[in-house]
Design a protein around this motif. Sequence first.
Motif, mmCIF file in Angstrom:
data_model
loop_
_atom_site.group_PDB
_atom_site.id
_atom_site.type_symbol
_atom_site.label_atom_id
_atom_site.label_comp_id
_atom_site.label_asym_id
_atom_site.label_seq_id
_atom_site.Cartn_x
_atom_site.Cartn_y
_atom_site.Cartn_z
ATOM 1 N N ASP A 8 0.869 -1.162 0.000
ATOM 2 C CA ASP A 8 0.000 0.000 0.000
ATOM 3 C C ASP A 8 0.918 1.229 0.000
ATOM 4 O O ASP A 8 2.115 1.109 0.282
ATOM 5 C CB ASP A 8 -0.865 -0.065 1.271
ATOM 6 N N ASP A 10 -0.073 5.100 0.962
ATOM 7 C CA ASP A 10 -0.278 6.025 2.077
ATOM 8 C C ASP A 10 -0.278 5.254 3.403
ATOM 9 O O ASP A 10 -1.109 4.371 3.606
ATOM 10 C CB ASP A 10 -1.620 6.746 1.881
ATOM 11 N N GLY A 11 0.657 5.578 4.279
ATOM 12 C CA GLY A 11 0.721 4.924 5.590
ATOM 13 C C GLY A 11 1.688 3.764 5.637
ATOM 14 O O GLY A 11 1.925 3.191 6.706
ATOM 15 N N GLU A 168 -0.058 -3.293 4.624
ATOM 16 C CA GLU A 168 -1.192 -2.355 4.697
ATOM 17 C C GLU A 168 -1.251 -1.650 6.052
ATOM 18 O O GLU A 168 -0.930 -2.245 7.069
ATOM 19 C CB GLU A 168 -2.512 -3.133 4.544
ATOM 20 N N ASP A 169 -1.709 -0.389 6.041
ATOM 21 C CA ASP A 169 -1.893 0.348 7.292
ATOM 22 C C ASP A 169 -3.373 0.517 7.639
ATOM 23 O O ASP A 169 -3.683 1.054 8.699
ATOM 24 C CB ASP A 169 -1.264 1.750 7.199
HETATM 25 MG MG MG Z 1 -2.819 3.129 3.305
#
Ligand code: MG
Length: 219
Positions: A8, A10-11, A168-169
């Motif tokens: 992923d 973002d994060g 993943e966040d």
């Molecule tokens: Mg994310």
Amino acid sequence: MIKGFIFDLDGVITDTAELHYEAWKKLSDEMGWHFDRELNEQLRGISRMDSIKVIMDYNKVTLTDDAVVSLATKKNDIYVASLDTMTPDDYLPGARELLTHLRTEGFSVALGSASKNAIKVLEQLNATHYFDVIGDGNSVTQSKPAPDIFLFAAERMKLPANNCIVFEDAEKGIDAAKAGGFYSVGIGPEERVGHADLRFDTMKQATLFEIKSFFGDLF
Ligand code: MG
Ligand code: B16
């Protein structure tokens, strides 16, 4: 056997959540809508159109479809302009090191992001060369928690889901990885990503050594 990694954006690779927050906040202030960091947390990993729906639902606002699209576009213009300030110093600590390590060990690497601006973000970070495959918000129609973006990435890497680890966040991102039959690594607190196979508070702790130690025989 693990042969591929899907990240992923973002994060996980970088923290664009703050820039998304500032853009949604600017739009919300103009519209007289309530928007704060707590509500921003609910937008983690979900698409732009789903995000504006969450904000409008919270504010009990209804608008025509055209008006919603035009406001989402306005937010995106603010967000995209803010990406110009992003540089290769903006990787989350540990992310570049892990990507470099995966390259030297010859793993296949893909991006699996909900963002339609993922290519621009990778360019700003100078990260494009780390990825064999780019799956972004333009690659599939169904967003997380549907597994489609990760299935797209795996298929392009020519790997079955159970040969890949997804990073993943977002809670819904881990849901998506599980729904697709992928192994998962969650980045963030227990209450958000505790349902991943393996969890780290930050990317800095997510070294290839730790990952191999945990997944053991799969490597
Ligand atoms: Mg994310
Ligand atoms: P865009 P990810 C997601 O990125 C963000 O977490 C989410 O907040 C955002 O709404 C979504 O991308 C769509 O982004 O407006 O740029 O298309 O975590 O999936 O990399």
